[in-house]
Design a protein around this motif. Structure first.
Motif, PDB file in Angstrom:
ATOM      1  N   MET A   1      55.236  57.036 -71.904  1.00  0.00           N
ATOM      2  CA  MET A   1      54.676  55.720 -71.635  1.00  0.00           C
ATOM      3  C   MET A   1      53.981  55.713 -70.286  1.00  0.00           C
ATOM      4  N   GLU A   2      52.946  54.964 -70.210  1.00  0.00           N
ATOM      5  CA  GLU A   2      52.157  54.820 -68.983  1.00  0.00           C
ATOM      6  C   GLU A   2      52.891  53.931 -67.980  1.00  0.00           C
ATOM      7  N   LYS A   3      52.952  54.385 -66.745  1.00  0.00           N
ATOM      8  CA  LYS A   3      53.559  53.577 -65.685  1.00  0.00           C
ATOM      9  C   LYS A   3      52.490  52.718 -65.037  1.00  0.00           C
ATOM     10  N   GLU A   4      52.878  51.508 -64.693  1.00  0.00           N
ATOM     11  CA  GLU A   4      51.977  50.590 -64.013  1.00  0.00           C
ATOM     12  C   GLU A   4      52.577  50.199 -62.674  1.00  0.00           C
ATOM     13  N   THR A   5      51.719  49.766 -61.762  1.00  0.00           N
ATOM     14  CA  THR A   5      52.156  49.366 -60.429  1.00  0.00           C
ATOM     15  C   THR A   5      52.497  47.875 -60.419  1.00  0.00           C
ATOM     16  N   TYR A   6      53.641  47.567 -59.829  1.00  0.00           N
ATOM     17  CA  TYR A   6      54.082  46.184 -59.646  1.00  0.00           C
ATOM     18  C   TYR A   6      54.628  46.040 -58.231  1.00  0.00           C
ATOM     19  N   TYR A   7      54.784  44.789 -57.837  1.00  0.00           N
ATOM     20  CA  TYR A   7      55.287  44.479 -56.493  1.00  0.00           C
ATOM     21  C   TYR A   7      56.544  43.642 -56.631  1.00  0.00           C
ATOM     22  N   VAL A   8      57.551  44.015 -55.847  1.00  0.00           N
ATOM     23  CA  VAL A   8      58.847  43.351 -55.859  1.00  0.00           C
ATOM     24  C   VAL A   8      59.050  42.693 -54.505  1.00  0.00           C
ATOM     25  N   ASN A   9      59.409  41.419 -54.520  1.00  0.00           N
ATOM     26  CA  ASN A   9      59.832  40.793 -53.270  1.00  0.00           C
ATOM     27  C   ASN A   9      61.225  40.242 -53.496  1.00  0.00           C
ATOM     28  N   LEU A  10      61.986  40.171 -52.435  1.00  0.00           N
ATOM     29  CA  LEU A  10      63.378  39.737 -52.572  1.00  0.00           C
ATOM     30  C   LEU A  10      63.598  38.325 -52.053  1.00  0.00           C
ATOM     31  N   ASN A  11      62.548  37.519 -52.142  1.00  0.00           N
ATOM     32  CA  ASN A  11      62.660  36.094 -51.843  1.00  0.00           C
ATOM     33  C   ASN A  11      63.511  35.462 -52.943  1.00  0.00           C
TER      34      ASN A  11
ATOM     35  N   GLU B   1      57.411  43.188 -49.358  1.00  0.00           N
ATOM     36  CA  GLU B   1      57.198  43.572 -50.749  1.00  0.00           C
ATOM     37  C   GLU B   1      57.363  45.076 -50.888  1.00  0.00           C
ATOM     38  N   TYR B   2      57.864  45.473 -52.036  1.00  0.00           N
ATOM     39  CA  TYR B   2      58.011  46.885 -52.346  1.00  0.00           C
ATOM     40  C   TYR B   2      57.163  47.195 -53.566  1.00  0.00           C
TER      41      TYR B   2
END
Length: 111
Positions: A1-11, A30-31
């Motif tokens: 499967m193709e990986k995509e970029t996402y952003y994680v924030n812990l707010n 953000e990570y």
């Protein structure tokens, strides 16, 4: 499967979803992660669990906060959930994300 970029924030308000675009908010940490759809779903479940425990700690309209055992259990549950979140962010993180997490000592060096 193709990986995509996402952003994680812990707010606590928005931590249960991954964003396809960065927030570009200097006040927010953000990570960046690269995940498959299955990994994305698993990470969002971890985030949701941590957010749920965080909201339990914020519940000041009950007498639960007077019970030290329950408060301690809530804190332990939240910390455990956050540990799981940081481990997943590190696992799926880009090199920059891994560097950021290592700098703040949020990975278990024993692994």
């Amino acid at each position: 499967m193709e990986k995509e970029t996402y952003y994680v924030n812990l707010n606590p308000i928005s931590m249960d979803t991954l964003s396809a675009t960065p927030a570009n908010d200097g006040q927010m940490i953000e990570y960046e992660v690269r995940v498959t759809p299955t990994e994305k779903e698993a990470l969002e479940q971890l985030l949701h669990s941590a957010q749920k425990h965080d909201m339990e700690l914020g519940n000041m309209f009950s007498f639960r906060h007077f019970d030290d055992e329950k408060v301690d259990q809530d804190k332990d549950d939240l910390q455990s959930s956050l540990n799981d979140v940081y481990e997943a962010i590190y696992k799926y993180g880009t090199d920059e994300t891994k560097r950021q997490i290592q700098e703040i000592h949020l990975v278990n060096d024993d692994q």
